[in-house]
Design a protein around this motif. Structure first.
Motif, PDB file in Angstrom:
ATOM      1  N   THR A  88       0.391  -0.825   0.019  1.00 29.53           N
ATOM      2  CA  THR A  88      -0.228   0.006  -0.103  1.00 29.53           C
ATOM      3  C   THR A  88       0.830   2.007  -0.454  1.00 29.53           C
ATOM      4  OG1 THR A  88      -1.596  -1.210   1.035  1.00 29.53           O
ATOM      5  CG2 THR A  88      -1.608   1.384   1.217  1.00 29.53           C
ATOM      6  N   ASP A  89       2.183   0.839   0.382  1.00 32.94           N
ATOM      7  CA  ASP A  89       2.570   2.442   0.785  1.00 32.94           C
ATOM      8  C   ASP A  89       3.093   2.702  -0.100  1.00 32.94           C
ATOM      9  OD1 ASP A  89       1.542   2.834   3.440  1.00 32.94           O
ATOM     10  OD2 ASP A  89       3.453   1.851   4.926  1.00 32.94           O
ATOM     11  N   ARG A  91       2.918   2.097  -3.374  1.00 29.79           N
ATOM     12  CA  ARG A  91       2.132   2.362  -4.685  1.00 29.79           C
ATOM     13  C   ARG A  91       2.352   3.738  -4.509  1.00 29.79           C
ATOM     14  NH1 ARG A  91       0.404  -1.890  -7.532  1.00 29.79           N
ATOM     15  NH2 ARG A  91      -1.643  -1.121  -7.993  1.00 29.79           N
ATOM     16  N   ARG A  92       1.218   4.047  -3.472  1.00 27.94           N
ATOM     17  CA  ARG A  92       1.539   5.147  -2.777  1.00 27.94           C
ATOM     18  C   ARG A  92       1.803   6.424  -3.218  1.00 27.94           C
ATOM     19  NH1 ARG A  92       1.950   8.076   1.248  1.00 27.94           N
ATOM     20  NH2 ARG A  92       2.706   6.217   2.601  1.00 27.94           N
ATOM     21  N   GLU A  96       3.360   9.355  -5.652  1.00 23.81           N
ATOM     22  CA  GLU A  96       3.023  11.063  -5.027  1.00 23.81           C
ATOM     23  C   GLU A  96       4.890  11.633  -6.007  1.00 23.81           C
ATOM     24  OE1 GLU A  96       1.313  10.402  -1.334  1.00 23.81           O
ATOM     25  OE2 GLU A  96       3.574  10.373  -0.713  1.00 23.81           O
ATOM     26  N   ALA A 197      -4.367  -2.209  -0.949  1.00 19.54           N
ATOM     27  CA  ALA A 197      -4.377  -1.229  -2.767  1.00 19.54           C
ATOM     28  C   ALA A 197      -5.276  -0.783  -3.309  1.00 19.54           C
ATOM     29  CB  ALA A 197      -3.344  -1.534  -2.807  1.00 19.54           C
ATOM     30  N   ASP A 199      -7.092   1.134  -4.441  1.00 20.67           N
ATOM     31  CA  ASP A 199      -6.803   2.753  -5.644  1.00 20.67           C
ATOM     32  C   ASP A 199      -6.162   2.109  -6.471  1.00 20.67           C
ATOM     33  OD1 ASP A 199      -5.009   4.978  -4.084  1.00 20.67           O
ATOM     34  OD2 ASP A 199      -5.008   2.367  -4.026  1.00 20.67           O
ATOM     35  N   ALA A 200      -6.016   1.541  -6.645  1.00 11.42           N
ATOM     36  CA  ALA A 200      -4.348   0.537  -7.499  1.00 11.42           C
ATOM     37  C   ALA A 200      -5.242   0.545  -9.117  1.00 11.42           C
ATOM     38  CB  ALA A 200      -3.562  -0.118  -6.988  1.00 11.42           C
TER      39      ALA A 200
END
Length: 329
Positions: A88-89, A91-92, A96, A197, A199-200
């Motif tokens: 999760t972290d 991919r975010r 960014e 994830a 929102d992936a």
């Protein structure tokens, strides 16, 4: 033409293979050539902990200041950090980093994190303190090799990749089996974890994976010995003493089971003389490197770069820089 999604390279390898030097060389080459800056995402289950610097071979303050690093010093050693959280972290963070015009570079040696990111993971059962305590009690009575034999009976796939003394992973695999009734290996199916994830995209992303691997294990063993000796000289024992003095840590925490920290903690508990710490630490680190190489050999997409011959940093740059230059705006 600048691609809609810039290439994110992944740089893996066993401990002491030279990953940090190669990563910093990429960042410096981009800076020197006027290319978009590089930001490093750590793929290391030990570097996430604050206050654990020497035994994790954490990049120096100067290196951290020179190149932005992510997923370093993000949690206290009382906490745990899962592969799902890493996915999760990461991919975010990649999104960014690209949004501000930089390039992400994945660097580390925690192969479960790489596999989770590349292949996806199923949602594992949450930890059960009662089951874990019961497993610890049984292990104290019978020893972890006996627990490993129990695991081999119910989950031979997982047992085959674990050392008989790998207490943390044996415990987790047995916990999953007892809580869910299914072997841990049945969860590693490669299905993308949409919970981790949400929102992936519908499928896991693909990254070129460069793997620094030795052609001669003796070379890596010598590097491991040199590194552990340096850690002791830099104050590893004092670092663990400070962690013990906090009063909120214990040897069963994932942080204190990290290679080097576990052996030092046990030495301070009087389980063996201080004179044996060097040998114990080197042996444990060799076992870690062996497991890392085994994981890597299961990743068919990897591009192997020999870290013990020629100029591995130059070889990494020769593979990475043409792509980054071609994609520069």
């Amino acid at each position: 033409m600048v691609p809609a999604t810039p290439t994110t390279f992944a740089l893996a390898g066993p401990t002491a293979s030279g990953k940090t030097a190669a990563a910093l060389a990429i960042a410096r080459a981009c800076r020197d050539r006027g290319l978009p800056p590089v930001e490093i995402i750590s793929v290391d289950s030990a570097l996430v902990y604050r206050g654990m610097d020497i035994g994790t071979a954490k990049p120096s303050a100067a290196e951290l200041a020179e190149v932005p690093h992510h997923l370093v010093d993000v949690i206290e050693p009382t906490a745990a950090y899962s592969a799902a959280e890493f996915v999760t972290d990461t991919r975010r963070l990649i999104g960014e980093i690209h949004a501000r015009g930089a390039r992400a570079l994945l660097v580390g040696g925690t192969m479960l994190y790489f596999k989770a990111l590349f292949d996806g993971i199923d949602a594992l059962p949450v930890a059960d303190p009662a089951v874990r305590a019961a497993l610890d009690e049984r292990a104290r009575a019978t020893g972890w090799p006996a627990m490993h034999a129990l695991l081999a009976a119910v989950d031979p796939v997982t047992a085959a990749r674990l050392s008989p003394n790998d207490a943390q992973r044996i415990q987790r695999a047995l916990e999953v089996w007892q809580v869910s009734g299914q072997p841990l290996s049945s969860f590693h199916t490669g299905r993308f974890d949409r919970t981790a994830a949400a929102d992936a995209a519908d499928t896991p992303p693909e990254f070129p994976l460069l793997s620094l691997e030795p052609t001669d294990r003796a070379w890596l063993h010598a590097r491991i010995a040199q590194r552990f000796a340096a850690m002791l000289e830099q104050g590893l024992i004092a670092e663990v003493q400070r962690l013990r003095a906090r009063g909120d840590l214990h040897p069963e925490l994932p942080s204190m089971r990290c290679v080097g920290y576990r052996q030092t903690w046990e030495m301070l508990d009087g389980l063996w003389p201080a004179a044996q710490l060097m040998d114990k630490g080197i042996a444990a680190t060799r076992q870690l490197a062996k497991r890392q190489i085994t994981w890597l050999r299961g990743m068919a997409q990897r591009e192997v770069i020999a870290c013990d011959s020629g100029d591995p940093v130059a070889a990494v740059l020769a593979r990475v820089m043409p792509v980054l230059e071609r994609e520069a705006p």
